[in-house]
Design an enzyme around this catalytic site. Structure first.
Site, PDB file in Angstrom:
ATOM      1  N   GLY A 208       0.827  -1.204   0.000  1.00  0.00           N
ATOM      2  CA  GLY A 208       0.000   0.000   0.000  1.00  0.00           C
ATOM      3  C   GLY A 208       0.855   1.245   0.000  1.00  0.00           C
ATOM      4  N   ASN A 209       0.238   2.380   0.258  1.00  0.00           N
ATOM      5  CA  ASN A 209       1.004   3.632   0.348  1.00  0.00           C
ATOM      6  C   ASN A 209       0.364   4.538   1.377  1.00  0.00           C
ATOM      7  OD1 ASN A 209      -0.940   5.505  -1.031  1.00  0.00           O
ATOM      8  ND2 ASN A 209      -0.616   4.032  -2.680  1.00  0.00           N
TER       9      ASN A 209
END
Ligand SMILES: Cc1cc2nc3c(=O)[nH]c(=O)nc-3n(C[C@H](O)[C@H](O)[C@H](O)COP(=O)(O)O)c2cc1C
Length: 414
Positions: A208-209
């Site tokens: 993810g980020n």
């Protein structure tokens, strides 16, 4: 212009003094209507000196001039800042138990309300229902800012800066004057992606980020406030979507690509704003069972593959469809670029290259780094179009940046 400035009894009442000045310095005739509670925070002499008019809170002052009806009927703009939870409830119920509320039920001009209260009060279902009721009646309710509240606590509920309220209020008057009360983006359909995509590794893990979704939600809110019908394509976010917008969950880049196809291309929306942080790579294989830790201490090598370039794909499909149906209204695509400067160039150099590469109509670039932009309340954005000069806005709140983005989009909508 005859402006009524309602002030309710919240701790932010003192900020309304600056707002009053902004209107009087703009040459407007301001009539301040504090509630009785407001006068416990800031006294009548302040309002009388700043506005040049006497103040009253109840309907039995100056009865011969029938103030309880006259003030509202004569007003060309009513702004309530701060609006307490109590005042929102009284407005939603149509109560008329003091001079401010009688004015609010007699006014036919634009009404702009800036709520301010503790997060718990703001998020209470009663307050949210009252806000929804007021919006459905055409009252422009400004979303409170997030940040430091009265004590040491923080969260949504802060009164936005007087300059922001002043600008939004004047924009409402402009919109009302422009077209029989119609907001500038009324009838427009806008799709905004927000948050960070998650690319599954196995049933419990993902890549993810750090995108919080704040910028995308701010754009959704700004578009909604301009009168558009808004759909949010929501990846992983830390903030809720604004009231009054439709939400479609798009956890991964592939989900987002499919939703852009449905909601923007097939639905023929006017504007796509790609504010989501979309993963560039995803695991080439997604394990169907949880990947087990090896006891021999060996590391794990992941093979990644490119995700679809959703933004470039949207521009390509838009251009192809526009070539087939040249008579139809041109759909606008806005991209966001979270950039860092490096040895190959500055943030703006990379942004210019991305603008050309992706073919978007407007690119919004901001500088990212540790603790910068992602998850933060304030931001600085550079607005780039293929042929205009770069416009830099900030540091400002993400709501203000979003309004600047919408302002830059308006002439592109045709
Ligand atoms: C110190 C203090 C601060 C307050 N701040 C707020 C506030 O920021 N927002 C709010 O909705 N109510 C706030 N209240 C509660 C309101 O003053 C109370 O609900 C009052 O009835 C509001 O009256 P009005 O809506 O007629 O102005 C505060 C009360 C106190 C004592």
């Amino acid at each position: 212009m005859r402006v009524v400035l309602g002030v309710a009894g919240g701790i932010a009442a003192y900020k309304a003094a600056s707002l009053c000045r902004l209107f009087t310095e703009g040459g407007h005739d301001v009539r301040v209507l504090p509630t009785a509670a407001a006068l416990r925070f800031v006294g009548a002499p302040t309002w009388e000196a700043l506005s040049g008019h006497p103040v009253a809170t109840d309907v039995f002052t100056d009865v011969p001039s029938v103030q309880h009806v006259r003030v509202g009927k004569e007003a060309e703009l009513v702004v309530v800042a701060p609006a307490t939870a109590d005042l929102l409830a009284r407005m939603a119920a149509g109560m008329a138990d003091d001079l401010l509320t009688t004015t609010l039920v007699t006014a036919t001009c634009p009404v702009v309300v800036a709520p301010a209260m503790h997060t718990e009060m703001w998020q209470h279902p009663a307050t949210q229902a009252n806000v929804a009721t007021l919006r459905s009646r055409g009252v422009h309710v400004i979303e409170p800012a997030s940040g430091r509240l009265t004590g040491s606590d923080t969260g949504p509920g802060r009164l936005p800066d007087p300059e922001v309220i002043h600008a939004e209020a004047l924009a409402q008057v402009g919109a009302a004057a422009a077209g029989s009360g119609e907001l500038p983006w009324a009838g427009r359909r806008v799709v905004v992606s927000a948050g960070g995509t998650r690319e599954a590794l196995d049933p419990v893990r993902f890549l993810g980020n750090a995108s919080s979704g704040r910028m995308g939600m701010a754009v959704a809110r700004a578009a909604r406030d301009l009168g558009a019908e808004v759909t949010v394509l929501q990846a992983a976010v830390e903030v809720p979507a604004p009231e009054g917008v439709r939400v479609v969950e798009t956890p991964s880049a592939a989900d987002l690509e499919a939703a852009v196809g449905r909601e923007f291309h097939e639905a023929g929306a006017d504007l796509l704003v790609m504010a989501a942080a979309v993963a560039d790579y995803r695991p080439a294989q997604v394990a169907t069972t949880k990947i087990k830790k090896q006891d021999d201490g060996a590391g794990l090598t992941l093979e990644l593959e490119r995700t679809p370039d959703v933004l470039a794909g949207a521009v390509r499909r838009r251009d192809a469809e526009a070539a087939q149906h040249p008579q139809e209204r041109r759909q606008v695509v806005v991209g966001f670029a979270a950039e860092t400067g490096d040895e190959h160039g500055s943030v703006l150099d990379h942004a210019r290259a991305k603008l050309a590469r992706k073919g978007v109509d407007l690119l919004v670039a901001n500088e990212v780094g540790v603790g910068v932009v992602f998850g933060q309340e304030d931001t600085t954005v550079h607005l780039l179009t293929p042929d205009g000069p770069v416009r830099t806005v900030g540091p400002v709140s993400k709501d203000e940046a979003a309004r600047a983005v919408c302002e830059a989009v308006t002439p592109l909508l045709g």
